[in-house]
Design an enzyme around this catalytic site. Structure first.
Site, mmCIF file in Angstrom:
data_model
loop_
_atom_site.group_PDB
_atom_site.id
_atom_site.type_symbol
_atom_site.label_atom_id
_atom_site.label_comp_id
_atom_site.label_asym_id
_atom_site.label_seq_id
_atom_site.Cartn_x
_atom_site.Cartn_y
_atom_site.Cartn_z
ATOM 1 C CG ASP A 68 9.902 -29.843 -2.893
ATOM 2 O OD1 ASP A 68 10.441 -30.952 -2.730
ATOM 3 O OD2 ASP A 68 9.915 -28.946 -2.022
ATOM 4 C CD GLU A 133 14.682 -30.974 1.159
ATOM 5 O OE1 GLU A 133 15.676 -31.072 1.904
ATOM 6 O OE2 GLU A 133 14.653 -30.208 0.173
#
Length: 376
Positions: A68, A133
């Site tokens: 991500d 994250e």
């Protein structure tokens, strides 16, 4: 075009704004399975996580990272589309180029080259990739680590591909990170008319001496790897907005960035002792977003440092500076965790980029580290 550059561009082209993976992990699975990796998707509340492993023996060295990325910000301010990987002026531009899709690509190609050259190697190689994250980080690496612990799968070494380099590739390895603990202090007083202070009790006035003492306190002296623990106020709220009302309470938000030289329990006890000494009427809530971790000089630091020197000639500095990372979760089940990746100067910025000249050396450093740990 190198395999690493090609894979990095494929990953950047997938607009995986947290917590959406947008097919990044499927792309990695298609690369890893032909090598003999067992690949498993671990989903949690809409977050996808990839756990892949080649081999069953110890030691297990894991490459960890996140697919991500943070939002792009105003697209019109970018020199090129953030999700169209663009090469110019010796750099690869795109959201995630530095943080951290190039690292993931380099890790995968490093594993491909290592396994091709050493199909029967000792130990095992793993990948732990999350899409949670850059967000709240509650359904990503922490979930995978929990499942691995339940299964009894032991990780011996882990390299997190966070961008750690400063001025040139390989000049810094993060061998630990400080913990982060936040507190919300509510000091209660008695609201009243500001012209009649004897009928009220001003909580701001009462709190200030205690806050001053907290700000002046030396919490610890740090250690070989860490600076002293830091305590900082981030927000302070009190009052009704009127200039003639003594507030009934004041709310103070603060944060500890603490090292392995202090414990969360010890810091909390010392805060309460100072507040109690000032005889405040208060409530105090704590939130711990990450515990500190530290990997002293040893097998992993030595293997990675030697790989960096062999590839670039740089002598890597071991550092614990910066914020938190998913290494804090992995360190709960792995005794040796470090972070290493490309330059960090453009991360989360407009026109994020990585130097094209650093991409192959980064891959080679990861491969050399595998060689140092699994062949020697």
């Amino acid at each position: 075009m190198s395999q690493t550059l090609a894979l990095a561009e494929q990953l950047i082209a997938l607009p995986s704004v947290t917590p959406d993976d947008m097919g990044c992990q499927q792309l990695l699975t298609r690369r890893l399975r032909p090598l003999g990796f067992t690949c498993e998707t671990i989903a949690s509340n809409g977050v996808t996580n990839l756990w892949a492993r080649h081999g069953t023996a110890q030691p297990l060295i894991v490459f960890a990272g996140h697919s991500d990325v943070v939002p792009t910000g105003p697209v019109e301010k970018w020199s090129s589309d953030p999700f169209v990987p663009t090469r110019r002026d010796g750099k690869l531009y795109g959201r995630g180029a530095a943080d951290m899709k190039t690292s993931i690509a380099a890790m995968v190609v490093a594993a491909e080259e290592f396994v091709a050259a050493n199909p029967i190697h000792r130990g095992s190689i793993g990948f732990l990739i999350t899409s949670d994250e850059e967000g709240v980080a509650t359904d990503g690496t922490v979930i995978v680590c929990g499942k691995l612990k339940e299964r009894g799968e032991k990780i011996d070494y882990c390299i997190v591909g966070e961008p750690t380099s400063g001025k040139l590739l390989g000049d810094m390895i993060k061998n630990g990170r400080r913990g982060s603990m936040s507190g919300r202090l509510t000091v209660r007083g008695i609201q009243g008319h500001i012209a009649y202070p004897h009928l009220a009790r001003n909580p701001i006035h009462q709190a200030l001496p205690a806050l001053d003492e907290l700000a002046a306190e030396q919490w610890d002296e740090g250690n070989e790897y860490y600076d002293p623990t830091s305590w900082q106020i981030s927000n302070m709220h009190g009052g009704t907005g009127a200039s003639n009302v003594i507030p009934g309470e004041v709310v103070v938000d603060f944060n500890f960035r603490f090292s392995t030289a202090s414990s969360s329990e010890g810091l909390q006890q010392r805060v309460r002792a100072i507040l109690d000494k000032h005889e405040l009427e208060y409530d105090l809530e704590w939130t711990i977003s990450g515990f500190p971790f530290l990997t002293p000089r040893g097998a992993l630091c030595d293997a990675l440092s030697a790989a960096i020197t062999s590839e670039t000639g740089a002598e890597a500095e071991l550092s614990t500076s910066g914020g938190t990372s998913d290494g804090r979760f992995i360190a709960q089940i792995c005794p040796q965790v470090v972070e290493f990746g490309p330059l960090a100067d453009s991360i989360h910025k407009i026109d994020e980029h990585v130097a094209l000249a650093d991409i192959e050396p980064l891959k080679n450093i990861y491969r050399r580290t595998l060689e140092n740990l699994l062949l020697k």
